[in-house]
Every structure is written in C-alpha cells, then in structure tokens.
Design a protein around this motif. Sequence first.
Motif, short mmCIF file in Angstrom:
data_model
loop_
_atom_site.label_atom_id
_atom_site.label_comp_id
_atom_site.label_asym_id
_atom_site.label_seq_id
_atom_site.Cartn_x
_atom_site.Cartn_y
_atom_site.Cartn_z
N ILE A 59 11.89 -5.50 8.30
CA ILE A 59 10.97 -5.42 7.15
C ILE A 59 11.73 -5.16 5.86
CG2 ILE A 59 9.14 -4.04 6.09
CD1 ILE A 59 7.91 -3.73 8.85
N GLY A 60 12.71 -4.28 5.91
CA GLY A 60 13.41 -3.89 4.69
C GLY A 60 12.53 -3.00 3.85
N ASP A 61 12.52 -3.21 2.56
CA ASP A 61 11.69 -2.41 1.66
C ASP A 61 10.24 -2.88 1.75
OD1 ASP A 61 10.70 -0.74 -0.28
OD2 ASP A 61 11.59 -1.84 -1.96
N ILE A 62 9.38 -2.01 2.22
CA ILE A 62 7.97 -2.40 2.43
C ILE A 62 7.24 -2.63 1.12
CG2 ILE A 62 6.98 -0.08 2.52
CD1 ILE A 62 5.52 -1.33 5.15
N LYS A 63 7.78 -2.11 0.03
CA LYS A 63 7.14 -2.27 -1.27
C LYS A 63 7.19 -3.72 -1.77
CE LYS A 63 7.93 2.46 -2.60
NZ LYS A 63 8.69 3.37 -3.42
N ARG A 64 7.99 -4.55 -1.13
CA ARG A 64 8.05 -5.95 -1.57
C ARG A 64 6.84 -6.75 -1.10
NH1 ARG A 64 11.51 -9.57 2.09
NH2 ARG A 64 11.47 -8.48 4.07
N PHE A 65 6.01 -6.16 -0.23
CA PHE A 65 4.78 -6.81 0.22
C PHE A 65 3.61 -6.24 -0.58
CE2 PHE A 65 7.68 -6.72 3.83
CZ PHE A 65 7.78 -8.08 4.11
N LYS A 66 2.77 -7.11 -1.11
CA LYS A 66 1.68 -6.63 -1.96
C LYS A 66 0.57 -5.97 -1.17
CE LYS A 66 -0.60 -11.11 -2.37
NZ LYS A 66 -1.12 -12.10 -3.28
N ASN A 67 0.40 -6.33 0.11
CA ASN A 67 -0.62 -5.69 0.94
C ASN A 67 -0.28 -5.91 2.41
OD1 ASN A 67 -1.42 -8.36 1.50
ND2 ASN A 67 -2.98 -8.30 -0.10
N GLU A 68 -1.11 -5.36 3.29
CA GLU A 68 -0.85 -5.48 4.73
C GLU A 68 -0.99 -6.91 5.22
OE1 GLU A 68 -5.01 -4.15 3.99
OE2 GLU A 68 -3.12 -3.24 3.50
N ALA A 69 -1.82 -7.71 4.57
CA ALA A 69 -1.97 -9.11 4.96
C ALA A 69 -0.68 -9.89 4.72
CB ALA A 69 -3.13 -9.75 4.20
N ALA A 70 0.01 -9.57 3.63
CA ALA A 70 1.28 -10.23 3.33
C ALA A 70 2.34 -9.85 4.36
CB ALA A 70 1.75 -9.86 1.93
#
Length: 114
Positions: A59-70
Amino acid sequence: MTEANDLALSMTLENIRFLQEQLKKLDKEISKLLKAFSPPLTTVPGIGDVLAAAIYAEIGDIKRFKNEAALAKYSGVIWTQYQSGNFNAQETSLAKCGNQYLRYYLVEAANCEL
C-alpha cells in the motif's frame, strides 16, 4: 538402492528443517521491525505481523488514496458489474485487476480467519 533413497530423504528432511529455522528467524525480524510502526492492522483477526508488513509494503502511504473505494480498486478487491437497462446481475466475479500481491495478501488474511 534403499540406502540411497534413505540418504536422499534424510538430506531433504534436513534441508526442510533448515529452511523452517530460517523462516522463523525472518518472521522474528519482521515482527521486530514492524513494532516500530505500531500497526493497527495486526489487531484484525487473521492478520499477523508478516501479513501486515506485506500489506503495508504494497500500500505504501495510505494518504495517497482519496477513499476506501480507491484503495479497494487499487488492490483489485472489486467485483465486476453486469447491468443492462433495469437489470443488475446479483452474482458477479472478482475483477482481476489492480495489485495482485496486495489482493493475495488480503485474501490470505481472510482465509486465516476461517
């Protein structure tokens, strides 16, 4: 011939035991390194230190995903949609896209809980 088979089997068993010891050492090292992050993933039933480390690595940095769907789409844990007009299929298959390693680790974690 029996002696040769016995020797081959005993050497194979020694190799298996050696590899098992090496895996134990790696697992301990992974657990030690993971404790520095104090991961919340290890509180989920079925996810141990090794799976948590693998999931974090993918996953790496989870903040790079805008939401759980992404994140779900990135991991490939989404189901295809079949629809036509007013028809929506109830049974669909898992999409084979996204990060195959992350999907594998998530499926393994789900299977460990069973």
